[in-house]
Design a protein around this motif. Structure first.
Motif, PDB file in Angstrom:
ATOM      1  N   ALA A 192       0.817  -1.218   0.000  1.00 27.91           N
ATOM      2  CA  ALA A 192       0.000   0.000   0.000  1.00 27.91           C
ATOM      3  C   ALA A 192       0.849   1.265   0.000  1.00 27.91           C
ATOM      4  N   GLY A 193       1.975   1.241   0.696  1.00 28.24           N
ATOM      5  CA  GLY A 193       2.822   2.421   0.735  1.00 28.24           C
ATOM      6  C   GLY A 193       3.399   2.780  -0.620  1.00 28.24           C
ATOM      7  N   PHE A 194       3.551   1.789  -1.485  1.00 31.89           N
ATOM      8  CA  PHE A 194       4.114   2.056  -2.809  1.00 31.89           C
ATOM      9  C   PHE A 194       3.091   2.708  -3.734  1.00 31.89           C
ATOM     10  N   LEU A 195       1.806   2.502  -3.469  1.00 28.05           N
ATOM     11  CA  LEU A 195       0.789   3.087  -4.342  1.00 28.05           C
ATOM     12  C   LEU A 195       0.942   4.606  -4.421  1.00 28.05           C
ATOM     13  N   GLY A 196       1.167   5.230  -3.279  1.00 31.06           N
ATOM     14  CA  GLY A 196       1.347   6.680  -3.283  1.00 31.06           C
ATOM     15  C   GLY A 196       2.597   7.098  -4.020  1.00 31.06           C
ATOM     16  N   ARG A 197       3.690   6.343  -3.849  1.00 26.94           N
ATOM     17  CA  ARG A 197       4.926   6.674  -4.558  1.00 26.94           C
ATOM     18  C   ARG A 197       4.753   6.492  -6.059  1.00 26.94           C
ATOM     19  N   PHE A 198       4.042   5.430  -6.447  1.00 25.67           N
ATOM     20  CA  PHE A 198       3.810   5.193  -7.874  1.00 25.67           C
ATOM     21  C   PHE A 198       3.034   6.353  -8.496  1.00 25.67           C
ATOM     22  N   ILE A 209       5.995   4.871 -25.115  1.00 25.78           N
ATOM     23  CA  ILE A 209       6.173   4.204 -26.399  1.00 25.78           C
ATOM     24  C   ILE A 209       5.309   2.947 -26.495  1.00 25.78           C
ATOM     25  N   GLU A 210       5.318   2.145 -25.429  1.00 26.08           N
ATOM     26  CA  GLU A 210       4.611   0.864 -25.453  1.00 26.08           C
ATOM     27  C   GLU A 210       3.161   0.975 -24.966  1.00 26.08           C
ATOM     28  N   SER A 211       2.823   2.100 -24.329  1.00 30.13           N
ATOM     29  CA  SER A 211       1.509   2.254 -23.674  1.00 30.13           C
ATOM     30  C   SER A 211       1.286   1.132 -22.659  1.00 30.13           C
ATOM     31  N   LEU A 212       2.301   0.923 -21.816  1.00 32.62           N
ATOM     32  CA  LEU A 212       2.239  -0.085 -20.754  1.00 32.62           C
ATOM     33  C   LEU A 212       2.643   0.583 -19.443  1.00 32.62           C
ATOM     34  N   GLU A 213       1.672   0.773 -18.563  1.00 33.74           N
ATOM     35  CA  GLU A 213       1.904   1.512 -17.322  1.00 33.74           C
ATOM     36  C   GLU A 213       2.937   0.838 -16.422  1.00 33.74           C
ATOM     37  N   GLN A 214       3.013  -0.502 -16.450  1.00 31.56           N
ATOM     38  CA  GLN A 214       3.934  -1.208 -15.566  1.00 31.56           C
ATOM     39  C   GLN A 214       5.398  -0.879 -15.861  1.00 31.56           C
ATOM     40  N   LEU A 215       5.677  -0.413 -17.071  1.00 30.66           N
ATOM     41  CA  LEU A 215       7.052  -0.043 -17.395  1.00 30.66           C
ATOM     42  C   LEU A 215       7.525   1.162 -16.581  1.00 30.66           C
ATOM     43  N   ARG A 216       6.590   1.953 -16.076  1.00 29.48           N
ATOM     44  CA  ARG A 216       6.958   3.083 -15.226  1.00 29.48           C
ATOM     45  C   ARG A 216       7.683   2.598 -13.971  1.00 29.48           C
ATOM     46  N   LEU A 218       9.498  -0.210 -13.658  1.00 28.97           N
ATOM     47  CA  LEU A 218      10.846  -0.659 -14.000  1.00 28.97           C
ATOM     48  C   LEU A 218      11.756   0.502 -14.345  1.00 28.97           C
ATOM     49  N   GLU A 219      11.243   1.470 -15.086  1.00 32.54           N
ATOM     50  CA  GLU A 219      12.074   2.616 -15.460  1.00 32.54           C
ATOM     51  C   GLU A 219      12.537   3.411 -14.247  1.00 32.54           C
ATOM     52  N   ALA A 220      11.713   3.393 -13.183  1.00 36.06           N
ATOM     53  CA  ALA A 220      12.070   4.122 -11.963  1.00 36.06           C
ATOM     54  C   ALA A 220      13.001   3.312 -11.063  1.00 36.06           C
ATOM     55  N   GLY A 221      13.328   2.088 -11.479  1.00 29.12           N
ATOM     56  CA  GLY A 221      14.290   1.293 -10.727  1.00 29.12           C
ATOM     57  C   GLY A 221      13.711   0.360  -9.689  1.00 29.12           C
ATOM     58  N   TYR A 222      12.386   0.186  -9.699  1.00 33.41           N
ATOM     59  CA  TYR A 222      11.753  -0.725  -8.750  1.00 33.41           C
ATOM     60  C   TYR A 222      11.582  -2.116  -9.372  1.00 33.41           C
ATOM     61  N   ALA A 223      11.501  -3.121  -8.511  1.00 34.94           N
ATOM     62  CA  ALA A 223      11.348  -4.499  -8.988  1.00 34.94           C
ATOM     63  C   ALA A 223       9.875  -4.891  -9.053  1.00 34.94           C
ATOM     64  N   ILE A 224       9.568  -5.788  -9.999  1.00 33.37           N
ATOM     65  CA  ILE A 224       8.249  -6.407 -10.095  1.00 33.37           C
ATOM     66  C   ILE A 224       8.449  -7.913 -10.056  1.00 33.37           C
ATOM     67  N   ALA A 225       7.931  -8.552  -9.019  1.00 32.94           N
ATOM     68  CA  ALA A 225       8.019 -10.003  -8.898  1.00 32.94           C
ATOM     69  C   ALA A 225       6.957 -10.645  -9.790  1.00 32.94           C
ATOM     70  N   VAL A 226       7.308 -11.753 -10.419  1.00 31.94           N
ATOM     71  CA  VAL A 226       6.399 -12.427 -11.349  1.00 31.94           C
ATOM     72  C   VAL A 226       6.210 -13.877 -10.911  1.00 31.94           C
ATOM     73  N   ALA A 227       4.952 -14.297 -10.813  1.00 32.71           N
ATOM     74  CA  ALA A 227       4.626 -15.687 -10.481  1.00 32.71           C
ATOM     75  C   ALA A 227       3.802 -16.292 -11.607  1.00 32.71           C
ATOM     76  N   ALA A 228       3.811 -17.617 -11.678  1.00 34.14           N
ATOM     77  CA  ALA A 228       3.003 -18.317 -12.677  1.00 34.14           C
ATOM     78  C   ALA A 228       1.543 -18.327 -12.246  1.00 34.14           C
ATOM     79  N   ALA A 229       0.662 -18.040 -13.177  1.00 36.14           N
ATOM     80  CA  ALA A 229      -0.764 -18.116 -12.881  1.00 36.14           C
ATOM     81  C   ALA A 229      -1.144 -19.569 -12.614  1.00 36.14           C
ATOM     82  N   PRO A 230      -1.889 -19.852 -11.539  1.00 39.93           N
ATOM     83  CA  PRO A 230      -2.234 -21.231 -11.221  1.00 39.93           C
ATOM     84  C   PRO A 230      -3.276 -21.842 -12.158  1.00 39.93           C
TER      85      PRO A 230
END
Length: 258
Positions: A192-198, A209-216, A218-230
């Motif tokens: 929740a604390g990251f929502l405000g920073r984002f 360029i890609e119209s993909l918000e999640q790239l913001r 990564l570009e800012a230097g934060y990590a995104i953990a990825v799991a396999a969908a069950p």
């Protein structure tokens, strides 16, 4: 795993489907079906974050919290950042962002993205599933991703990534190694604390360029953990054809609805 909140951003305005959240599907408005999926996940709290009293009214009979938000938000993530402030979520609370047009989202997937974040130090987590259809790989509407050895996202793209240079030079109708490619599923868990920073981060060049918000992130230097969908995530509702498709699925579930 830790307790988590599911927050559903649901605005009234929609370019392709006006009043999408209120469109009727198998006897109930779209937003009601999405809220039911969230409740099935076992979340400690389900929040509908909306900018319209009509949406608030249709979920009033469900055990959910309604958070009224500004009409001026550019994205669902911005809407949830307002919720984090208004509801006073603690900094480390896990918040799953379930889009308000995903009435078929499986409860197991909601739990999985929350569990992924709980087990990782990243501020954001998301899901992916195998992509073994060459047509989808080359479809810009299908977002692909690649990760590092620790399971953190390296990049998201509408382009085919990774690019099998030698194989695709010969044939782009088949995948040389179907296990290599993954499709991104657009469900996220945030601290929740990251929502405000984002919400304070400016859009990056790659995002534009890609119209993909999640790239913001990564570009800012934060990590995104990825799991396999069950289990598979059926497509959401963007068009009239989607409404017909999803309505048929929900009608088939019938008595299994909450």
């Amino acid at each position: 795993m830790s307790e988590f909140t599911v927050a559903i951003p649901a605005r009234y305005g929609s370019t392709r489907l006006p009043a999408k959240a209120l469109r009727e599907l198998a006897g109930a408005p779209l937003i009601v079906h999405v809220a039911r999926r969230a409740l099935e996940s076992g979340a400690a709290q389900v929040v509908v974050a909306t900018d319209d009293e009509r949406i608030a009214a249709v979920v009033a009979g469900l055990p959910v919290t309604v958070c009224m938000t500004s009409v001026g938000h550019a994205s669902g993530t911005d809407r949830l950042a307002e919720c984090a402030r208004a509801l006073g979520w603690e900094e480390d609370r896990i918040v799953v962002n379930l889009q308000g047009d995903e009435p078929l989202a499986p409860a197991s997937g909601i739990r999985a993205v929350a569990a992924c974040l709980a087990a990782d130090a990243a501020p954001v987590a998301t899901l992916a599933e195998p992509l073994n259809d060459p047509q989808l790989l080359f479809d810009p509407n299908c977002v692909k991703l690649v990760t590092d050895a620790s399971g953190h996202a390296l990049y998201f793209s509408r382009a085919p990534i990774p690019w099998a240079r030698d194989a695709f030079a010969q044939d782009q109708t088949r995948l040389p190694d179907p296990q290599l490619w993954r499709r991104h599923i657009g469900i996220y868990a945030y601290r929740a604390g990251f929502l405000g920073r984002f919400a304070q981060l400016p859009p990056g060049q790659l995002e534009r360029i890609e119209s993909l918000e999640q790239l913001r992130v990564l570009e800012a230097g934060y990590a995104i953990a990825v799991a396999a969908a069950p289990e598979p995530f059926p497509g959401g509702v963007d068009t009239e054809a989607d409404l017909v498709r999803v309505a048929a699925v929900l009608a088939g579930r019938g008595r299994h609805e909450v």
